[in-house]
Design a protein around this motif. Structure first.
Motif, PDB file in Angstrom:
ATOM      1  N   SER A   1       0.859  -1.184   0.000  1.00  0.00           N
ATOM      2  CA  SER A   1       0.000   0.000   0.000  1.00  0.00           C
ATOM      3  C   SER A   1       0.898   1.238   0.000  1.00  0.00           C
ATOM      4  CB  SER A   1      -0.916   0.028   1.227  1.00  0.00           C
ATOM      5  OG  SER A   1      -0.184   0.348   2.400  1.00  0.00           O
ATOM      6  N   PHE A   2       0.357   2.351  -0.472  1.00  0.00           N
ATOM      7  CA  PHE A   2       1.162   3.569  -0.546  1.00  0.00           C
ATOM      8  C   PHE A   2       1.559   4.042   0.845  1.00  0.00           C
ATOM      9  CE2 PHE A   2       1.780   8.137  -0.660  1.00  0.00           C
ATOM     10  CZ  PHE A   2       2.709   8.259  -1.688  1.00  0.00           C
ATOM     11  N   GLU A   3       0.576   4.167   1.745  1.00  0.00           N
ATOM     12  CA  GLU A   3       0.867   4.740   3.066  1.00  0.00           C
ATOM     13  C   GLU A   3       1.850   3.879   3.846  1.00  0.00           C
ATOM     14  OE1 GLU A   3       0.142   7.611   4.366  1.00  0.00           O
ATOM     15  OE2 GLU A   3      -0.917   8.239   2.567  1.00  0.00           O
ATOM     16  N   ARG A   4       1.669   2.574   3.807  1.00  0.00           N
ATOM     17  CA  ARG A   4       2.507   1.676   4.612  1.00  0.00           C
ATOM     18  C   ARG A   4       3.866   1.419   3.983  1.00  0.00           C
ATOM     19  NH1 ARG A   4       0.488  -4.315   4.957  1.00  0.00           N
ATOM     20  NH2 ARG A   4       1.463  -4.271   2.892  1.00  0.00           N
TER      21      ARG A   4
ATOM     22  N   GLY B   1       5.098  12.478  -1.871  1.00  0.00           N
ATOM     23  CA  GLY B   1       4.390  12.165  -0.638  1.00  0.00           C
ATOM     24  C   GLY B   1       2.894  12.056  -0.808  1.00  0.00           C
ATOM     25  N   ASP B   2       2.397  12.242  -2.034  1.00  0.00           N
ATOM     26  CA  ASP B   2       0.970  12.238  -2.295  1.00  0.00           C
ATOM     27  C   ASP B   2       0.617  11.043  -3.170  1.00  0.00           C
ATOM     28  OD1 ASP B   2      -1.709  13.809  -2.385  1.00  0.00           O
ATOM     29  OD2 ASP B   2      -1.270  13.349  -4.486  1.00  0.00           O
ATOM     30  N   ALA B   3      -0.281  10.208  -2.680  1.00  0.00           N
ATOM     31  CA  ALA B   3      -0.606   8.963  -3.393  1.00  0.00           C
ATOM     32  C   ALA B   3      -1.143   9.226  -4.794  1.00  0.00           C
ATOM     33  CB  ALA B   3      -1.612   8.148  -2.579  1.00  0.00           C
ATOM     34  N   ASP B   4      -2.048  10.196  -4.949  1.00  0.00           N
ATOM     35  CA  ASP B   4      -2.621  10.464  -6.262  1.00  0.00           C
ATOM     36  C   ASP B   4      -1.557  10.951  -7.240  1.00  0.00           C
ATOM     37  OD1 ASP B   4      -5.151   9.694  -5.488  1.00  0.00           O
ATOM     38  OD2 ASP B   4      -5.786  11.727  -4.946  1.00  0.00           O
ATOM     39  N   SER B   5      -0.663  11.802  -6.761  1.00  0.00           N
ATOM     40  CA  SER B   5       0.398  12.318  -7.627  1.00  0.00           C
ATOM     41  C   SER B   5       1.332  11.200  -8.072  1.00  0.00           C
ATOM     42  CB  SER B   5       1.189  13.408  -6.892  1.00  0.00           C
ATOM     43  OG  SER B   5       2.172  13.963  -7.723  1.00  0.00           O
TER      44      SER B   5
ATOM     45  N   ILE C   1       2.793  -1.023  -8.067  1.00  0.00           N
ATOM     46  CA  ILE C   1       2.131  -0.701  -9.341  1.00  0.00           C
ATOM     47  C   ILE C   1       1.326  -1.908  -9.836  1.00  0.00           C
ATOM     48  CG2 ILE C   1       2.511  -0.132 -11.775  1.00  0.00           C
ATOM     49  CD1 ILE C   1       4.970   1.455 -10.919  1.00  0.00           C
ATOM     50  N   GLU C   2       1.971  -3.058  -9.857  1.00  0.00           N
ATOM     51  CA  GLU C   2       1.341  -4.246 -10.420  1.00  0.00           C
ATOM     52  C   GLU C   2       0.158  -4.735  -9.582  1.00  0.00           C
ATOM     53  OE1 GLU C   2       4.651  -6.872 -10.764  1.00  0.00           O
ATOM     54  OE2 GLU C   2       5.397  -5.916 -12.603  1.00  0.00           O
ATOM     55  N   ALA C   3       0.163  -4.375  -8.287  1.00  0.00           N
ATOM     56  CA  ALA C   3      -0.941  -4.781  -7.403  1.00  0.00           C
ATOM     57  C   ALA C   3      -2.109  -3.814  -7.444  1.00  0.00           C
ATOM     58  CB  ALA C   3      -0.440  -4.934  -5.975  1.00  0.00           C
ATOM     59  N   GLY C   4      -2.011  -2.771  -8.277  1.00  0.00           N
ATOM     60  CA  GLY C   4      -3.141  -1.862  -8.403  1.00  0.00           C
ATOM     61  C   GLY C   4      -2.979  -0.524  -7.709  1.00  0.00           C
ATOM     62  N   MET C   5      -1.787  -0.248  -7.149  1.00  0.00           N
ATOM     63  CA  MET C   5      -1.467   1.050  -6.548  1.00  0.00           C
ATOM     64  C   MET C   5      -2.461   1.437  -5.449  1.00  0.00           C
ATOM     65  SD  MET C   5       0.024   3.208  -9.819  1.00  0.00           S
ATOM     66  CE  MET C   5      -1.370   2.911 -10.918  1.00  0.00           C
ATOM     67  N   ARG C   6      -2.586   0.525  -4.480  1.00  0.00           N
ATOM     68  CA  ARG C   6      -3.485   0.758  -3.341  1.00  0.00           C
ATOM     69  C   ARG C   6      -3.014   1.949  -2.518  1.00  0.00           C
ATOM     70  NH1 ARG C   6      -3.142  -4.316   0.166  1.00  0.00           N
ATOM     71  NH2 ARG C   6      -4.215  -2.874   1.576  1.00  0.00           N
ATOM     72  N   ALA C   7      -3.963   2.683  -1.952  1.00  0.00           N
ATOM     73  CA  ALA C   7      -3.645   3.768  -1.027  1.00  0.00           C
ATOM     74  C   ALA C   7      -3.131   3.212   0.289  1.00  0.00           C
ATOM     75  CB  ALA C   7      -4.861   4.647  -0.780  1.00  0.00           C
TER      76      ALA C   7
END
Length: 245
Positions: free
Chosen positions: A176-179, A200-204, A239-245
């Protein structure tokens, strides 16, 4: 504490950069390696390059407002098939011109200035090659003092030691992005790339994931040293896992 000046301010502002590009292109016209590249340049070309350098070094966005920003600069290099010899001569001549017109000679300014010249000229070289397909909509880069920091006279705070880059352990499950992803990028990485996107921004990061992984795998990003293969693999797995937040 005194406010730290930009590289543009420390260099002497627009007037100093105009003197620099005027002297530089006078030498270019006489240089057997570079003169053919600039044989058809506009008489105002030195002025335009001074605007570009001013914006890059932290001055007003004059190049973006008057010349169209990064897309216009990119258009001036596409298909030119520059050579490494021409790139290196360009960097050497503009560095010598900086001495000639009296740009600051302190090691902190010159290290930052030459860092941009090397980076920018190598990007231009790559973008000029046949078949190159660079991103068309990047912003104008914004350069700062870099690792050396500003001169003591500029009143800057002391800089912390470089962040450690121990390989991150691969956690179980889909990343996940945050973790998993945000901690891979230090504050210096984030600040260095804010001109293009926010690490530092998941969407970016999702939006620019393709170019980011390409640069990571090529060893050109982050800005402070090649990542261990484990970190690159973790980013690709995200990326390959779907770019989870």
């Amino acid at each position: 504490m005194a406010e730290v000046p930009t590289l543009f301010e420390w260099a002497g502002g627009a007037g100093a950069l105009s003197r620099l590009t005027g002297a530089f292109y006078a030498h270019v016209r006489e240089d057997p390696l570079l003169a053919p590249l600039f044989a058809q340049m506009s008489p105002r070309h030195p002025e335009y390059v001074a605007l570009w350098l001013g914006e890059v070094l932290g001055g007003p966005p004059a190049y973006s407002e008057q010349r169209g920003g990064y897309p216009h600069m990119l258009s001036r290099h596409l298909g030119r098939a520059l050579t490494e010899q021409q790139r290196a001569r360009w960097v050497r001549l503009i560095s010598e011109s900086a001495d000639e017109v009296g740009l600051p000679a302190d090691p902190e300014f010159r290290s930052a200035f030459v860092s941009y010249l090397e980076w920018g000229s190598r990007i231009a070289l790559a973008n000029s090659q046949p078949g190159a397909a660079p991103a068309q909509s990047m912003p104008v880069p914004h350069w700062d003092w870099g690792t050396a920091g500003p001169p003591p006279a500029a009143g800057a705070p002391a800089r912390p030691e470089a962040e450690e880059r121990a390989p991150a352990p691969r956690p179980p499950g889909a990343p996940s992005f945050e973790r998993d992803i945000r901690p891979l990028f230090g504050d210096r990485d984030r600040q260095a790339m804010l001109w293009a996107f926010d690490l530092g921004d998941a969407d970016s990061v999702r939006t620019h994931a393709g170019p980011i992984i390409e640069q990571l795998e090529a060893g050109r990003m982050p800005c402070y040293g090649r990542w261990p293969v484990e970190r690159v693999a973790l980013f690709r797995a995200w990326i390959e896992a779907g770019m989870r937040a």
